[in-house]
Design an enzyme around this catalytic site. Structure first.
Site, PDB file in Angstrom:
ATOM      1  N   ASP A  13     -21.470  10.374 -42.719  1.00 62.20           N
ATOM      2  CA  ASP A  13     -20.530   9.497 -42.014  1.00 62.20           C
ATOM      3  C   ASP A  13     -20.758   9.555 -40.497  1.00 62.20           C
ATOM      4  OD1 ASP A  13     -18.500   7.665 -41.881  1.00 62.20           O
ATOM      5  OD2 ASP A  13     -16.890   9.143 -41.942  1.00 62.20           O
ATOM      6  N   GLY A  14     -20.395   8.472 -39.823  1.00 67.15           N
ATOM      7  CA  GLY A  14     -20.388   8.464 -38.354  1.00 67.15           C
ATOM      8  C   GLY A  14     -21.552   7.732 -37.708  1.00 67.15           C
ATOM      9  N   TRP A  18     -21.553   6.899 -33.717  1.00 58.90           N
ATOM     10  CA  TRP A  18     -22.658   7.468 -32.934  1.00 58.90           C
ATOM     11  C   TRP A  18     -23.278   6.374 -32.061  1.00 58.90           C
ATOM     12  CZ3 TRP A  18     -27.829   6.297 -32.478  1.00 58.90           C
ATOM     13  CH2 TRP A  18     -28.635   7.252 -31.846  1.00 58.90           C
ATOM     14  N   HIS A  30     -27.347   3.458 -38.130  1.00 59.12           N
ATOM     15  CA  HIS A  30     -27.834   3.516 -39.520  1.00 59.12           C
ATOM     16  C   HIS A  30     -29.331   3.823 -39.538  1.00 59.12           C
ATOM     17  CE1 HIS A  30     -23.972   2.262 -40.848  1.00 59.12           C
ATOM     18  NE2 HIS A  30     -24.077   1.001 -40.482  1.00 59.12           N
ATOM     19  N   SER A  58     -20.841   3.190 -50.215  1.00 53.57           N
ATOM     20  CA  SER A  58     -19.779   3.243 -51.234  1.00 53.57           C
ATOM     21  C   SER A  58     -19.499   1.832 -51.743  1.00 53.57           C
ATOM     22  CB  SER A  58     -18.507   3.844 -50.632  1.00 53.57           C
ATOM     23  OG  SER A  58     -17.877   2.912 -49.771  1.00 53.57           O
ATOM     24  N   ASN A  61     -17.813  -0.102 -49.259  1.00 54.02           N
ATOM     25  CA  ASN A  61     -18.575  -0.531 -48.072  1.00 54.02           C
ATOM     26  C   ASN A  61     -19.021  -1.997 -48.172  1.00 54.02           C
ATOM     27  OD1 ASN A  61     -20.178   2.721 -47.591  1.00 54.02           O
ATOM     28  ND2 ASN A  61     -18.356   1.900 -46.621  1.00 54.02           N
TER      29      ASN A  61
HETATM   30  C1  IPE Z   1     -17.977   7.086 -46.806  1.00 52.15           C
HETATM   31  O1  IPE Z   1     -17.884   6.686 -45.479  1.00 52.15           O
HETATM   32  C2  IPE Z   1     -19.123   6.390 -47.463  1.00 52.15           C
HETATM   33  C3  IPE Z   1     -20.439   6.819 -47.017  1.00 52.15           C
HETATM   34  C4  IPE Z   1     -20.709   7.790 -46.214  1.00 52.15           C
HETATM   35  C5  IPE Z   1     -21.521   6.059 -47.576  1.00 52.15           C
HETATM   36  P1  IPE Z   1     -16.861   5.552 -45.029  1.00 52.15           P
HETATM   37  O2  IPE Z   1     -17.024   5.410 -43.572  1.00 52.15           O
HETATM   38  O3  IPE Z   1     -17.054   4.330 -45.847  1.00 52.15           O
HETATM   39  O4  IPE Z   1     -15.467   6.212 -45.423  1.00 52.15           O
HETATM   40  P2  IPE Z   1     -14.006   5.956 -44.862  1.00 52.15           P
HETATM   41  O5  IPE Z   1     -13.792   4.473 -44.875  1.00 52.15           O
HETATM   42  O6  IPE Z   1     -13.962   6.505 -43.479  1.00 52.15           O
HETATM   43  O7  IPE Z   1     -13.125   6.720 -45.792  1.00 52.15           O
HETATM   44  C1  IPE Z   2     -21.842   6.062 -42.564  1.00 51.43           C
HETATM   45  O1  IPE Z   2     -21.535   5.723 -41.262  1.00 51.43           O
HETATM   46  C2  IPE Z   2     -22.793   5.088 -43.218  1.00 51.43           C
HETATM   47  C3  IPE Z   2     -22.147   4.214 -44.195  1.00 51.43           C
HETATM   48  C4  IPE Z   2     -20.922   4.289 -44.615  1.00 51.43           C
HETATM   49  C5  IPE Z   2     -22.972   3.152 -44.738  1.00 51.43           C
HETATM   50  P1  IPE Z   2     -20.431   4.659 -40.926  1.00 51.43           P
HETATM   51  O2  IPE Z   2     -21.049   3.304 -40.913  1.00 51.43           O
HETATM   52  O3  IPE Z   2     -19.253   4.793 -41.827  1.00 51.43           O
HETATM   53  O4  IPE Z   2     -20.040   5.084 -39.459  1.00 51.43           O
HETATM   54  P2  IPE Z   2     -18.587   5.142 -38.844  1.00 51.43           P
HETATM   55  O5  IPE Z   2     -17.752   5.994 -39.749  1.00 51.43           O
HETATM   56  O6  IPE Z   2     -18.101   3.725 -38.772  1.00 51.43           O
HETATM   57  O7  IPE Z   2     -18.784   5.755 -37.511  1.00 51.43           O
HETATM   58 MG    MG Z   3     -17.504   5.852 -41.729  1.00 49.57          MG
END
Ligand code: IPE
Ligand code: IPE
Ligand code: MG
Length: 236
Positions: A13-14, A18, A30, A58, A61
């Site tokens: 996540d993040g 980032w 990404h 997910s 997503n």
């Molecule tokens: C969880 O991250 C899914 C993945 C890391 C692929 P999300 O960013 O989708 O989760 P939430 O929405 O913060 O719970």
């Molecule tokens: C995780 O990073 C990757 C996926 C869920 C595909 P995020 O895209 O959720 O990044 P944040 O949480 O918005 O920073």
């Molecule tokens: Mg996220």
């Protein structure tokens, strides 16, 4: 030497935060995140871990803007195509878990190819969770189980049931690492994580590195995994 987990799962996540913190578009996060997967895999192998699972996308997503979803789908496809040869050379078995048939056809094709090309390997297991959601996994498992007329539903055991999960060929995760500060599972491996140790770090996934990973493994080594029993050394 401290205890090493057999199966480590990552909630990556993040990426978006980032990138945004650097004034970059989310997709740069990404892109950078994908390179981290390769580095972490190398360390996992080196440390004697046998299974690494990465939550890459997910089911929820899919509700993100179409441009981000498309970018990610292309990134996954490129990653699998580019990295496929290395996986074969290193004898790493690849699997994908999730509702794969809802993914773009080209990505499904890349997944299928790599799954078949690495099916004979057992040295190390890489699993990508793509369009994965634990609730949907359970609903499908129940549906498939009920279709099997030989199943004695009244005497069902967990061992019977888990054969219907995407993860039927994987051991349960011992350690789940989530980056970026959120302390939740977000519909990831909800049943398989029943006794997993959870580790959270504020570091965003693109900055997750060897040092952080080793800290998580070290922390895991200090956990007492009782699994409902009491410590052997306890004497009343
Ligand atoms: C969880 O991250 C899914 C993945 C890391 C692929 P999300 O960013 O989708 O989760 P939430 O929405 O913060 O719970
Ligand atoms: C995780 O990073 C990757 C996926 C869920 C595909 P995020 O895209 O959720 O990044 P944040 O949480 O918005 O920073
Ligand atoms: Mg996220």
């Amino acid at each position: 030497m401290s205890r090493i987990p057999v199966h480590v799962a990552f909630i990556m996540d993040g990426n978006g935060r980032w990138a945004q913190a650097r004034g970059l578009p989310r997709h740069e996060g990404h892109r950078r995140g994908a390179t981290v997967v390769k580095k972490i895999l190398r360390i996992a192998e080196k440390k004697g871990i046998k299974y690494a699972t990465f939550f890459a996308f997910s089911s929820e997503n899919f509700s993100r803007p179409e441009s981000e979803v498309n970018f990610l789908m292309n990134l996954f496809e490129k990653f699998l195509k580019k990295y496929g040869k290395t996986l074969c050379e290193k004898e790493i078995r690849f699997r994908a878990i999730g509702n794969l048939w809802q993914l773009p056809f080209n990505l499904q094709f890349a997944i299928e190819n790599l799954t078949q090309n690495t099916a004979r390997f057992d040295r190390f297991h890489l699993t990508m969770a793509l369009n994965y959601g634990a609730r949907s996994e359970v609903i499908q498992a129940i549906g498939n189980l009920l279709k099997n007329k030989d199943v004695d539903v009244g005497n069902l055991t967990w061992e019977d049931f888990e054969q219907y999960l995407y993860t039927k060929d994987l051991p349960d995760p011992d350690l789940i690492i989530r980056t970026s500060g959120e302390q939740r599972l977000s519909n990831f491996l909800l049943l398989q994580s029943a006794y997993a140790e959870l580790y959270f770090t504020k570091t965003h996934w693109p900055d997750f590195n060897e040092e952080e990973f080793l800290l998580a493994i070290e922390d895991y080594g200090t956990r007492e995994r009782r699994m409902g029993k009491i410590n052997d050394k306890t004497n009343d």
